[in-house]
Design an enzyme around this catalytic site. Structure first.
Site, PDB file in Angstrom:
ATOM      1  CB  SER A   1      -0.961  -0.050   1.197  1.00  0.00           C
ATOM      2  OG  SER A   1      -1.990   0.890   1.060  1.00  0.00           O
ATOM      3  CD1 TRP A   2       3.256   4.741   3.859  1.00  0.00           C
ATOM      4  CD2 TRP A   2       3.143   6.079   2.061  1.00  0.00           C
ATOM      5  NE1 TRP A   2       4.286   5.644   3.947  1.00  0.00           N
ATOM      6  CE2 TRP A   2       4.242   6.472   2.854  1.00  0.00           C
ATOM      7  CE3 TRP A   2       2.880   6.766   0.883  1.00  0.00           C
ATOM      8  CZ2 TRP A   2       5.079   7.535   2.515  1.00  0.00           C
ATOM      9  CZ3 TRP A   2       3.717   7.830   0.530  1.00  0.00           C
ATOM     10  CH2 TRP A   2       4.797   8.205   1.336  1.00  0.00           C
TER      11      TRP A   2
ATOM     12  CG  HIS B   1      -5.630  -2.636   0.165  1.00  0.00           C
ATOM     13  ND1 HIS B   1      -4.758  -2.176  -0.807  1.00  0.00           N
ATOM     14  CD2 HIS B   1      -5.214  -2.058   1.340  1.00  0.00           C
ATOM     15  CE1 HIS B   1      -3.868  -1.351  -0.262  1.00  0.00           C
ATOM     16  NE2 HIS B   1      -4.124  -1.271   1.035  1.00  0.00           N
TER      17      HIS B   1
END
Length: 399
Positions: free
Chosen positions: A190-191, A374
């Protein structure tokens, strides 16, 4: 499920196309995962042309597809472990002062003499968790986790001052030097994938390999998709509480409207906005709802750091000089062995970003998990993350 794959044979003056179909084998195991693996590779044909080879992978079987309909079994590597490793405790931990304001928490687990790997957590602002250690073989890896500025156990909590991508890159280097590590493997989701790409592009000589998950390139279209109404078409029930916190006359830009509240002088206004922001992401992070994850949105301390720091980075577009900065600098890291793991139904960081990264960087392996969203903790994604680390372990042992 039938997947149509286009094979292209290239030569200096002509090309031909062959449409192929791949029907993945049906697995009877409830614990099996379904994924597709795209690894672009050119091989010479008998006629001297170069054939584009696409590999399809499902249920643990890999086939090589070439123009003309040929399917050849090929195993470049042995079968890798795909199971998470048992829980372990750190053998050392501490705090590193990285600026006059910020101090970051770090820890080490696994083999003190093993190959170093640094875990870059998501958010930004998410912090690390003990479960993050389980993606790595503790007998082979020296596992380094740390909380980024303002997150987790790092102090000051939820602080936005001197908190930019470039500050975090500097912190990663300071931690590497503090731990006397010449070079290390980088793991980020993700980030964390954003930071991993930015760090490796800044210090490509310090990175031995990368595993990236849920690709986020911090482009405007990605932020607009998740925070300005795109993902609402899939999760309208989760979107409406997020939307309704903001008055109608401020809904032209939710990121800005939330930024105003997350930086309010009234702490209760901050907390209300932080809970709504965090709950929206936690409710959309899994293919199937995960109640434990959703409950994190009810934790004011966690939510404040998570929402404030995320919003701060998104308002400032990651502090990158251009929208396509990470894609524009792929040549700096093209040589680094990398696996990209992406859930097909990732709503937070949709697959368009992983696909764009793969097209810009075809040397990196792309693993598409067909039954996942995710979260790194979804079974199919977790399995591929472990396998990706095992592959890099295998390469390192053979070096």
């Amino acid at each position: 499920m039938r997947l149509s794959i286009l094979g292209i044979a290239l030569s200096s003056n002509s090309y031909s196309c062959a449409s192929l179909s791949l029907i993945p084998p049906i697995s009877t195991s409830s614990s099996s995962t379904s994924s597709l693996s795209f690894s672009n590779k050119f091989t010479p044909s008998a006629s001297g042309k170069r054939n584009l080879v696409l590999r399809g992978q499902s249920g643990g079987f890999e086939s090589e597809l070439k123009p003309g309909g040929l399917m050849e079994s090929e195993k470049e590597f042995p079968e890798f472990n795909r199971n998470l490793y048992p829980s372990i405790e750190p053998y050392s931990s501490g705090f590193l002062k990285v600026s006059d304001i910020h101090t970051i928490y770090w820890e080490q687990s696994g083999n003190p003499n093993g190959h170093p790997v640094v875990f870059l957590h998501g958010g930004p602002g998410g912090g690390t968790a003990p479960s993050n250690r389980k993606f790595f073989d503790p007998e082979f890896y020296r596992i380094i986790l740390f909380d980024q500025r303002g997150a987790g156990k790092s102090t000051p909590h939820a602080c936005l001052v001197e908190n930019t991508t470039w500050d975090l890159i500097s912190d990663v280097e300071k931690l590497r030097e503090h731990l006397e590590i010449p070079e290390w493997q980088v793991f980020g989701g993700s980030w964390g994938s954003t930071l991993a790409l930015a760090y490796s592009q800044s210090h490509p000589d310090k990175v031995t390999g990368m595993v990236l998950r849920g690709i986020f390139l911090l482009r405007k279209k990605e932020i607009d998709w998740f925070y300005e109404g795109g993902a609402a078409s899939i999760f309208p029930d989760a979107w409406e509480p997020f939307r309704d916190l903001i008055p109608e006359n401020e809904r032209g830009c939710f990121v800005d409207a939330y930024g105003k509240r997350l930086n309010s002088d009234d702490q209760e206004v901050q907390y209300a906005a932080a809970r709504a922001w965090t709950m929206w992401e936690m409710m959309t992070a899994h293919l199937f709802p995960n109640n434990d994850n959703i409950k994190r949105g009810e934790d004011d301390k966690f939510s404040l750091a998570f929402a404030r720091i995320e919003n701060h980075y998104f308002v400032n577009r990651g502090f990158f000089p251009s929208d396509g900065f990470l894609l524009d600098n792929i040549d700096k890291i093209r040589h680094i062995k990398t696996t990209i793991v992406q859930g097909r139904y990732d709503v937070c960081c949709p697959m368009m970003s992983a696909w764009d990264l793969h097209k810009a960087w075809p040397e990196a392996d792309l693993k598409v998990i067909q039954d996942a969203g995710h979260s790194a903790n979804e079974p199919g994604i977790a399995a591929e993350l472990v396998a990706a680390n095992e592959k890099l372990k295998h390469i390192k042992k053979g070096a």
